[in-house]
Design a protein around this motif. Structure first.
Motif, short mmCIF file in Angstrom:
data_model
loop_
_atom_site.label_atom_id
_atom_site.label_comp_id
_atom_site.label_asym_id
_atom_site.label_seq_id
_atom_site.Cartn_x
_atom_site.Cartn_y
_atom_site.Cartn_z
N GLN A 1 0.85 -1.19 0.00
CA GLN A 1 0.00 0.00 0.00
C GLN A 1 0.88 1.24 0.00
O GLN A 1 1.94 1.26 0.62
N TRP A 2 0.45 2.30 -0.70
CA TRP A 2 1.18 3.58 -0.69
C TRP A 2 1.27 4.07 0.75
O TRP A 2 0.27 4.08 1.47
N PRO B 1 -1.34 9.21 2.27
CA PRO B 1 -2.60 9.39 1.54
C PRO B 1 -2.33 9.54 0.05
O PRO B 1 -1.30 10.09 -0.37
N ALA B 2 -3.23 9.05 -0.78
CA ALA B 2 -3.02 9.00 -2.24
C ALA B 2 -2.70 10.36 -2.84
O ALA B 2 -2.01 10.45 -3.86
N SER B 3 -3.16 11.44 -2.21
CA SER B 3 -2.91 12.79 -2.75
C SER B 3 -1.46 13.21 -2.60
O SER B 3 -0.98 14.11 -3.29
N PHE C 1 0.38 3.17 -9.78
CA PHE C 1 0.18 4.41 -9.02
C PHE C 1 0.91 5.54 -9.72
O PHE C 1 2.10 5.45 -10.02
N PHE D 1 4.73 -0.22 -7.08
CA PHE D 1 3.47 0.51 -7.31
C PHE D 1 3.32 0.84 -8.80
O PHE D 1 3.30 2.02 -9.19
N ASN E 1 1.52 12.34 -3.73
CA ASN E 1 2.17 11.51 -4.75
C ASN E 1 3.34 12.21 -5.42
O ASN E 1 3.74 11.85 -6.52
#
Length: 420
Positions: free
Chosen positions: A287-288, A291-293, A415, A412, A295
């Protein structure tokens, strides 16, 4: 009788076989126990060495942190003095321009003084000429016996002659009076012009001298700052060299720790064969860790020039931009093997995911887990910060497989990241 003897022999043989099997089992147990105890003994000895190396590493890390702080301090001093030098250069340039303008003013005053001196000489000539004429008139009057204007009037033959003589005398008297007044005015004018010219020249030369003194002071200050810059540059070079030496020693000790840890792992695996299978990877994708934002990658994995030492070396992970306090997530389930502080990584966490797979999360503001704790994928393990060797809030993220660094972004593939 034969039957009884046969039965007795059978029982004896059976007992011998059982006894032999027991002896063999005991010998095998002793051998296994010896191997296990030997492995445990070797493990204990190696673990003591690892602990000793870790203590050395802690000391070296503290020394490196002090050296890094020294480099940063010298760099700040150098930047501050560099700004002063730039300001002084600007002031000297302005002072030189002022001196040029002041010299131009003095040159113009010199021209004006020269003109005034010519006028002054001309005025002096006129004064002397007018004075000469007055003396000549007096001399002529004296030579003709004309001692006064009254005698001239009384010697008239008639009234018309008297009027004519009176007009002439009046004109002569007025001329004499005006001549005396002009002589007085010329003297005063000459005195004022001379005083004004001397005052202007004295003032201009004083201003120029003051400007030259200010420029000299600026040049002296500049020389002092440049000398200080040279001293700081030398000290900074020495501090960088010291830091590089400490960093090399730290790398050496770290390598020794990795080697010892690998040997311990091998010994543990060998000792565990009689009881259970070795550790295996927990499985699944990563998992990243933010938080996904979040990046944005500010520093990639790979070789780079170290910002302090200037050494070309591996950047063992990726730096991910995030604001201070942002949640940091466990990339996968596993056991926390380290949750501590170092001058390089600041507050950091290492998680063992089994099968030789380890993740590291560095520079955190605060930790949310402790050593030995079991964590699940996506669990908050800390918060983004800027501790350790860091210039801004970010997360340093590493993935280590079988003791070797790998590019975390390879885990990833779907991603989308942004490189800055």
């Amino acid at each position: 009788m034969a039957k009884k003897k046969s039965t007795s022999n059978y029982r004896g043989n059976r007992f011998a076989r059982v006894f032999a099997a027991v002896i063999a089992g005991l010998l095998a147990f002793v051998m296994i126990a010896s191997l296990v105890m030997g492995a445990l003994s070797a493990r204990a000895a190696s673990q003591a060495h690892v602990n000793e190396l870790k203590q050395q590493l802690t000391t070296i890390t503290q020394q490196k942190e002090a050296a890094s702080a020294k480099v940063a301090s010298l760099k700040n001093q150098r930047n501050s003095i560099l700004q002063e030098i730039e300001q002084i250069d600007t002031q000297i340039a302005a002072a030189e321009e002022e001196l040029e303008l002041q010299q131009a003013l003095i040159d113009e005053l010199n021209v004006m003084i020269a003109d005034k001196e010519i006028e002054l000489a001309a005025s002096q000539t006129r004064e002397e000429e007018q004075y000469r004429r007055l003396r000549e008139r007096v001399r002529v009057m004296y030579e003709h016996g004309s001692t006064s204007y009254l005698a001239i009037l009384l010697s008239a033959d008639n009234f018309n002659d008297f009027l004519s003589r009176y007009e002439v005398v009046s004109q002569i008297s007025a001329y004499d009076h005006d001549l005396l007044q002009q002589l007085k005015a010329i003297k005063e004018e000459i005195a004022e012009q001379k005083a004004s010219l001397e005052s202007d020249k004295y003032e201009a030369e004083g201003v120029k001298a003051s400007m030259e003194s200010n420029k000299k002071a600026l040049e002296d200050t500049l020389s002092e700052r440049q000398a200080r810059m040279d001293e700081i540059a030398a000290a900074e070079a020495a501090a960088r060299a010291e830091y590089a030496d400490i960093a090399r020693e730290e790398d050496s000790v770290s390598a020794a720790i990795k080697k010892e840890a690998a040997e311990l792992a091998a010994q543990a695996a060998a000792a565990a064969k009689a009881q259970s299978a070795a550790s295996t990877y927990v499985g699944g994708s990563f998992q990243w860790p933010l938080p996904a934002s979040n990046n944005v990658v500010t520093c990639r994995y790979g070789m780079r020039t170290h910002p302090i030492t200037g050494v070309y070396k591996l950047h063992s992970g990726v730096d991910l931009r995030a604001t201070s306090g942002t949640n940091v997530y466990a990339a996968n389930s596993g056991t926390v093997t380290r949750a501590t502080y170092s001058s390089a990584y600041g507050n950091y966490v290492m998680i063992d995911h089994g099968g030789g797979v380890v993740t590291l999360y560095g520079h955190m503001k605060k930790l949310a887990v402790s050593k030995g704790q079991t964590v699940r994928r996506g669990q908050v393990i800390g918060y983004v910060g800027s501790t350790g060797y860091s210039t801004a809030p970010h997360l340093h993220f590493e993935i280590i497989k079988n003791g070797k660094y790998t590019n975390p972004l390879n885990e990833f593939p779907g991603f989308k990241v942004i490189y800055k």
